[in-house]
Scaffold this motif. Structure first.
Motif, PDB file in Angstrom:
ATOM      1  N   ARG A   1     -27.852 -28.615 -27.893  1.00  0.00           N
ATOM      2  CA  ARG A   1     -28.641 -29.666 -27.989  1.00  0.00           C
ATOM      3  C   ARG A   1     -29.498 -29.764 -26.413  1.00  0.00           C
ATOM      4  O   ARG A   1     -30.520 -30.069 -26.161  1.00  0.00           O
ATOM      5  CB  ARG A   1     -28.034 -30.916 -28.253  1.00  0.00           C
ATOM      6  N   ASN A   2     -28.788 -29.212 -25.458  1.00  0.00           N
ATOM      7  CA  ASN A   2     -29.559 -29.059 -24.049  1.00  0.00           C
ATOM      8  C   ASN A   2     -29.946 -27.837 -23.686  1.00  0.00           C
ATOM      9  O   ASN A   2     -30.229 -27.491 -22.635  1.00  0.00           O
ATOM     10  CB  ASN A   2     -28.318 -29.626 -23.109  1.00  0.00           C
TER      11      ASN A   2
ATOM     12  N   PRO B   1     -35.512 -24.401 -26.006  1.00  0.00           N
ATOM     13  CA  PRO B   1     -35.867 -24.568 -27.204  1.00  0.00           C
ATOM     14  C   PRO B   1     -35.916 -23.390 -28.261  1.00  0.00           C
ATOM     15  O   PRO B   1     -35.485 -23.385 -29.331  1.00  0.00           O
ATOM     16  CB  PRO B   1     -37.608 -24.917 -27.163  1.00  0.00           C
TER      17      PRO B   1
ATOM     18  N   ARG C   1     -32.353 -23.267 -29.643  1.00  0.00           N
ATOM     19  CA  ARG C   1     -32.033 -24.053 -30.759  1.00  0.00           C
ATOM     20  C   ARG C   1     -32.691 -24.118 -32.011  1.00  0.00           C
ATOM     21  O   ARG C   1     -32.222 -24.828 -33.155  1.00  0.00           O
ATOM     22  CB  ARG C   1     -32.582 -25.594 -30.237  1.00  0.00           C
TER      23      ARG C   1
ATOM     24  N   ILE D   1     -39.450 -29.175 -35.249  1.00  0.00           N
ATOM     25  CA  ILE D   1     -38.690 -30.160 -34.903  1.00  0.00           C
ATOM     26  C   ILE D   1     -38.253 -30.123 -33.658  1.00  0.00           C
ATOM     27  O   ILE D   1     -38.207 -30.956 -32.646  1.00  0.00           O
ATOM     28  CB  ILE D   1     -37.292 -30.186 -35.950  1.00  0.00           C
ATOM     29  N   VAL D   2     -37.856 -28.622 -33.253  1.00  0.00           N
ATOM     30  CA  VAL D   2     -37.534 -28.527 -31.809  1.00  0.00           C
ATOM     31  C   VAL D   2     -38.870 -28.474 -30.930  1.00  0.00           C
ATOM     32  O   VAL D   2     -38.411 -29.090 -29.618  1.00  0.00           O
ATOM     33  CB  VAL D   2     -37.061 -26.980 -31.740  1.00  0.00           C
TER      34      VAL D   2
ATOM     35  N   GLY E   1     -38.881 -32.481 -30.164  1.00  0.00           N
ATOM     36  CA  GLY E   1     -37.578 -32.862 -29.180  1.00  0.00           C
ATOM     37  C   GLY E   1     -38.047 -32.198 -27.800  1.00  0.00           C
ATOM     38  O   GLY E   1     -38.118 -33.113 -26.909  1.00  0.00           O
TER      39      GLY E   1
ATOM     40  N   GLN F   1     -40.915 -34.708 -26.397  1.00  0.00           N
ATOM     41  CA  GLN F   1     -40.425 -35.944 -25.914  1.00  0.00           C
ATOM     42  C   GLN F   1     -39.749 -35.714 -24.291  1.00  0.00           C
ATOM     43  O   GLN F   1     -39.534 -36.931 -23.786  1.00  0.00           O
ATOM     44  CB  GLN F   1     -39.304 -36.392 -26.800  1.00  0.00           C
TER      45      GLN F   1
END
Length: 553
Positions: free
Chosen positions: A232-233, A236, A239, A307-308, A311, A314
């Motif tokens: 999650r960290n 991109p 992920r 989706i990635v 995220g 944001q």
């Protein structure tokens, strides 16, 4: 036997199964990790081969999550396409399910054989490869033994008056059962362990086959969540593959759950026993997801990218954080505190050097100016911290110090100097090789590249051990590093000899990349020597070093 004692035995058996699974996984990674990664890179370009490679790698590593993380890192580095990565993960889920199936057979005879041979291999030799093979065999033996222990520990539960009530409740509330199985799998960090646990309990009559199918669907949801949580960290690009797996496998399990709850299909065709039905349901589900995933791979990949990207958007404006230094001037009056501060700062230099060492090999395969400049910027950071640490320790030396404190000062200064030299080799030597390879569009032979990556992996592993010794001052690890220095010298000689044989045979790629190949091996050998010398003070302090050689123990 009381209920609490039964649960303790069951928990111990499950803990042994998780430990054994990890033992096999780490043994395979250490013994064959470089070869497996090299083969995976070479085969992921073909969709069918990507599926087969993912299947084989999951069987070897006993973990589809490990394959997902590995393929995700390849995709993030641009080594493989995200689409090929999605297909490889589909194959990995099949491989993981096949491992669970294999372990449901009666393999009790293998327990003593694996333990005896594995222990002998691990203890009778100092060879790293043979010790890892021993580790794998011991892990397999313990894994089979843990399944027997789970069966024996759960036997008293059949007589418990509470079990029928619990089973009836979950059979009437499949959504709760589904979510509970997902939670258990996430806690175990292993779908194989979860499926084996449920199959074993089903074989003892504790779980009905119908409930087992629902639990298997929950296992697949929980397993698909693990990799996205672990990454999650990450960047991109890394992920995308884990998120795609969550979309395909996680959403697929939800769709299947709805269908099972709606139509309540007969599952007798899945096997003659309850445990067979559960494991076969797991295999069937992943085969269905694979078949559906082939035509949907492009769509799932594009959805994962969006989706990635959403995220990442944001988090595009993070809070600006000023990088703090541990080198507090006020602590100079307290030598123990000042040395602790300096150690913290040296550890940060170690982390930067580790990142540089890890990224340089990636640039050999996939380089561009932005990545090259980013790596060079890390060397500037090493130089700045090195200078700051030297000045700080120079100020500390002006104060009255004990002999141990003065030696620690010299040790930290020496470590900093060597870390800076490692950074210089990476930037001034190895980056030059990268630029030359990129400018001339050169390619290593498969054998040559495998030799380089294997040597690099060994140096990187030694670097991590060195950084640990710098803090822990563990004598045994320091001895291991000095022994590894001799092994790597032999390894470098063998790789060079193999390269010269290819030159003699007139292999075109070997001729074109000869200087880069040999210079890279030489640079990595020099880096390993510099890093190993960081641990010499630990051995000298205990009288275990003569020159740069270990004393006989």
């Amino acid at each position: 036997m009381t209920g609490s004692v039964v649960l303790i035995h069951l928990a111990g058996a499950v803990a042994l199964m998780l430990y054994a699974t990890r033992l096999v996984k780490t043994g395979v990674e250490r013994a064959y990790g470089d070869v497996l990664r090299h083969k995976l890179r070479a085969t992921l370009q073909n969709p069918i081969m990507a599926v087969l490679a993912g299947t084989g790698l999951a069987i070897a590593l006993q973990s589809s999550t490990a394959v997902t993380l590995l393929v995700g890192s390849f995709a993030g580095a641009g080594i493989v396409s995200g689409l090929a990565g999605q297909l490889a993960v589909r194959g990995a889920e099949i491989g993981s399910a096949l491992v669970a199936k294999l372990l449901t057979y009666d393999l009790t005879l293998l327990v003593p054989l694996c333990l005896i041979i594995g222990t002998f291999l691990f203890m009778a030799t100092e060879s790293r490869d043979w010790r890892q093979k021993g580790r794998i065999l011991v892990g397999v033996g313990l894994l089979i033994l843990s399944l027997e222990m789970i069966g024996q520990a759960s036997e008293p539960l059949r007589e418990s008056p509470l079990m029928p009530m619990i089973i009836n409740y979950f059979s009437g509330d499949p959504i709760t059962a589904y979510l509970l199985a997902a939670l258990i799998t996430w806690l175990f960090q292993s779908s194989i362990a979860s499926v084996l646990l449920m199959a074993t309990m089903a074989g003892r009559g504790l779980i009905t086959p119908e409930l087992g199918v629902v639990l298997v669907l929950g296992v697949n949801l929980g397993s698909s969540i693990i990799a996205p949580m672990l990454t999650r960290n990450s960047e991109p690009g890394v992920r995308i593959v884990p998120v795609g797996n969550l979309l395909m496998r996680g959403m697929g399990s939800i769709v299947m759950l709805v269908l099972v709850m709606t139509f309540k299909p007969q599952i007798g065709f899945l096997g003659a026993t309850a445990s067979d039905q559960i494991v076969n349901a797991h295999i069937l589900f992943n085969v269905i997801i694979l078949i559906a995933g082939l035509p949907l791979a492009g769509l799932v990949y594009r959805a994962s990218e969006k989706i990635v990207a959403l995220g990442a958007k944001q988090a595009a404006e993070p809070v600006q954080v000023t990088e703090l230094s541990a080198l507090s001037e006020t602590a100079l009056s307290s030598p123990p505190q000042a040395l602790a501060n300096a150690t913290r700062e040296v550890v940060r230099v170690c982390e930067t050097v580790e990142i540089m060492l890890k990224r340089i090999i990636e640039l050999y395969e996939n380089a561009d100016e932005d990545k090259i400049n980013a790596l060079a910027a890390l060397d500037d950071r090493v130089d700045e911290r090195h200078a700051a640490i030297k000045i700080y320790l120079a100020k500390l030396i002006r104060n009255p110090l004990t002999e141990d404190q003065a030696l620690r000062c010299q040790e930290l200064i020496g470590a900093c100097v060597k870390l800076e030299q490692v950074g210089d080799i990476i930037v001034r030597n190895m980056l030059v090789h990268v630029r030359k390879k990129m400018a001339l569009n050169l390619e290593f032979t498969p054998e040559g590249w495998q030799e380089i990556t294997a040597f690099h992996s060994a140096v990187l592993a030694n670097a991590r051990l060195t950084f640990n010794v710098l803090v822990s001052r563990d004598t045994e690890t320091a001895r291991q590093l000095v022994q590894e220095k001799d092994r790597l010298r032999d390894m470098e000689r063998e790789a060079s000899n193999s390269h010269f044989l290819r030159l003699r045979d007139g292999t075109l790629k070997s001729i074109e990349t000869s200087s880069i190949h040999l210079d890279t091996l030489r640079d990595l050998k020099q880096i390993n020597s510099l890093l190993t010398s960081i641990v010499y003070p630990v051995l000298e302090e205990r009288g275990l070093l003569r020159g740069s050689r270990l004393r006989a123990s």
